[in-house]
Design an enzyme around this catalytic site. Structure first.
Site, PDB file in Angstrom:
ATOM      1  N   LYS A  52      13.238  61.932 -34.994  1.00 36.78           N
ATOM      2  CA  LYS A  52      14.358  62.196 -34.091  1.00 36.78           C
ATOM      3  C   LYS A  52      15.423  61.117 -34.294  1.00 36.78           C
ATOM      4  O   LYS A  52      15.102  59.933 -34.435  1.00 36.78           O
ATOM      5  CB  LYS A  52      13.834  62.196 -32.659  1.00 36.78           C
ATOM      6  N   SER A 132      14.845  67.027 -25.359  1.00 36.08           N
ATOM      7  CA  SER A 132      15.889  66.635 -26.287  1.00 36.08           C
ATOM      8  C   SER A 132      15.421  66.576 -27.740  1.00 36.08           C
ATOM      9  O   SER A 132      16.221  66.450 -28.652  1.00 36.08           O
ATOM     10  CB  SER A 132      16.464  65.275 -25.888  1.00 36.08           C
ATOM     11  N   SER A 156      10.890  66.011 -22.962  1.00 39.30           N
ATOM     12  CA  SER A 156      11.646  66.119 -24.210  1.00 39.30           C
ATOM     13  C   SER A 156      10.800  66.244 -25.465  1.00 39.30           C
ATOM     14  O   SER A 156      11.336  66.503 -26.542  1.00 39.30           O
ATOM     15  CB  SER A 156      12.594  64.924 -24.358  1.00 39.30           C
TER      16      SER A 156
END
Length: 464
Positions: A52, A132, A156
């Protein structure tokens, strides 16, 4: 399938928009090493992995999806990245995310960032990939890499894993270092693996777990960590008492509730003893206190992170600077604003009595008086619920909205949470959540593994 990495496409040409950047020469290294290793062997030598884009690497920028950080390249690896490299993993690139990990605005769009655009759910591009860690989950779902690292403050990792039909594991806070990861909250932030199987998640977790002198929360990690793959037991459900969080179920779609009931029978068939839990902690009170914690810690923790970056690369040195940058940059606010940033900027720091009380309240109500009490009173070793319902549409005016979530208790308490694919809701994947007490990571992974071996519910998306 042939991935965008194999084709040599720039990251933003992937139809899924799952990637932000590719590591220099990574694919040539991966191609060579993959001839002699695979994640299923128990070694990560040669295993390609994606990160990420709020996790620092020495060879790529780390943007958190924001144009304010587009040149943020301090040339350092986060400790979890160093552990992956030491284990032989090949860092292929960075995945797209909800900008600033969904903390800029309550109206933020999951999977969208000003740097990476909109990540698409591979099962239906008109529906959310959730956030996210959207890019990490989508990249694994469509086969760009066998594993990716996401981060979670609340939902997330597990939400994008659930709605994209993959496995996601949020470890106990303090098991994995957060150093050199763009932060939200030192009380709740953690990184964790997203994979297609529980076994692969266990392999990755074994590598990235461990103490870090720069992250005080990890002081117990070296003592607590085990070989998580070796701890997996396909018979671990047999004779095990598990609590069903019935008090959450009214919030889910009818279709997801039906899929969940079918899977409860699969758990019984595997020998589990299920106990209905009809009353839980006051979720509204927990959320209110936790929100104050997040706002206060966001300002403090983000200011500390920005101060550690290179001022020539990152002129925004404080949250106040980022707010001013966004206000002057139309590409940042074209879809939503930054009211949460403004609320965070107005907080008074870690010595504020209201913050101190809120943090103590949220941790107590979610942990000792929440998960711990439910497990003790019902004599169960884990709690289960649907992770969330089907992915909602990307149209903010559509009535098909987010329905149900099991993430908050484990997120606020800092306890482990695993999601495993359990079936489909109107053709969209949904997952089942396994939640345990602090440092129960190995047991939660093992229970999820036993369930996975019983059901094999994952069906990959059809990707052109």
């Amino acid at each position: 399938m042939v991935s965008s990495i194999e084709k040599g496409l720039p990251a933003n040409e992937s139809p899924s928009n799952a990637l932000i950047s590719l590591a220099p020469t990574a694919w040539s290294r991966a191609d060579e090493q993959m001839r002699v290793a695979h994640i299923g062997t128990g070694s990560m030598f040669g295993v390609p992995i994606l990160l990420k884009d709020n996790i620092e690497t020495r060879d790529m920028p780390t943007t958190a999806g924001s144009l304010a950080l587009v040149d943020n390249a301090p040339g350092r690896d986060a400790p979890l990245v160093a552990r992956l490299r030491e284990a032989g993993a090949v860092i292929l690139g960075k995945t797209n995310l909800s900008e600033w990990a969904n903390i800029r605005s309550s109206n933020s769009i999951s999977g969208w960032s000003a740097v990476g655009g909109q990540t698409r759910n591979p099962y239906d591009p008109e529906r959310t990939p959730c956030g996210s860690s959207a890019g990490s989950a989508v990249a694994v779902a469509i086969g760009l890499a066998p594993a990716a690292i996401g981060t979670e403050t609340n939902g997330s990792i597990v939400c994008p894993a659930s709605v994209n039909g993959v496995v996601g594991f949020k470890p106990t806070v303090g098991l994995v270092s957060r150093t050199h990861i763009v932060p939200i909250s030192h009380s709740q932030d953690t990184a964790g693996p997203i994979t297609t199987t529980v076994e692969d998640a266990a392999i990755v977790l074994t590598v990235i777990a461990g103490s870090d002198p720069l992250d005080p929360a990890t002081v117990e990690a070296d003592v607590r960590k085990v070989d998580y793959r070796a701890a997996l037991d396909a018979n671990s459900l047999h004779g095990t008492r598990i609590g069903v969080m019935r008090f959450l179920l009214a919030n889910y779609s009818a279709e997801t509730r039906a899929v969940f009931e079918t899977n409860l029978q699969a758990l019984r068939d595997a020998g589990a003893e299920l106990v209905d839990i009809t009353e839980g902690p006051d979720m509204r009170a927990i959320s209110t206190a936790a929100f104050q914690v997040l706002m206060t810690e966001l300002k403090v923790d983000l200011n500390a992170y920005l101060a550690s970056t290179d001022p020539e690369q990152v002129p925004t040195r404080t949250l106040a600077d980022v707010i001013a940058f966004n206000a002057a940059e139309p590409r940042e606010t074209v879809l939503f604003g930054q009211e949460l940033f403004l609320q965070a900027e107005a907080t008074k720091g870690l010595d504020d009595p209201d913050y101190i009380e809120a943090r103590a309240t949220s941790l107590r109500m979610a942990g000792p008086e929440g998960i711990d009490r439910m497990m003790a009173q019902n004599r169960v070793v884990a709690l289960i619920a649907p992770t969330t319902s089907r992915a909602w549409t990307n149209d903010p005016n559509d009535d098909d909205r987010s329905q149900g979530s099991s993430s908050s208790l484990a997120a606020v308490a800092g306890y482990p949470h695993l999601t495993v694919p359990m079936g489909f809701d109107r053709g969209m994947p949904v997952g089942i959540s396994f939640i345990g007490g602090k440092w129960d990571d190995a047991r939660i992974l093992s229970l999820g593994f036993a369930y996975e071996q019983k059901t094999h519910a994952r069906r990959p998306p059809t990707v052109p």
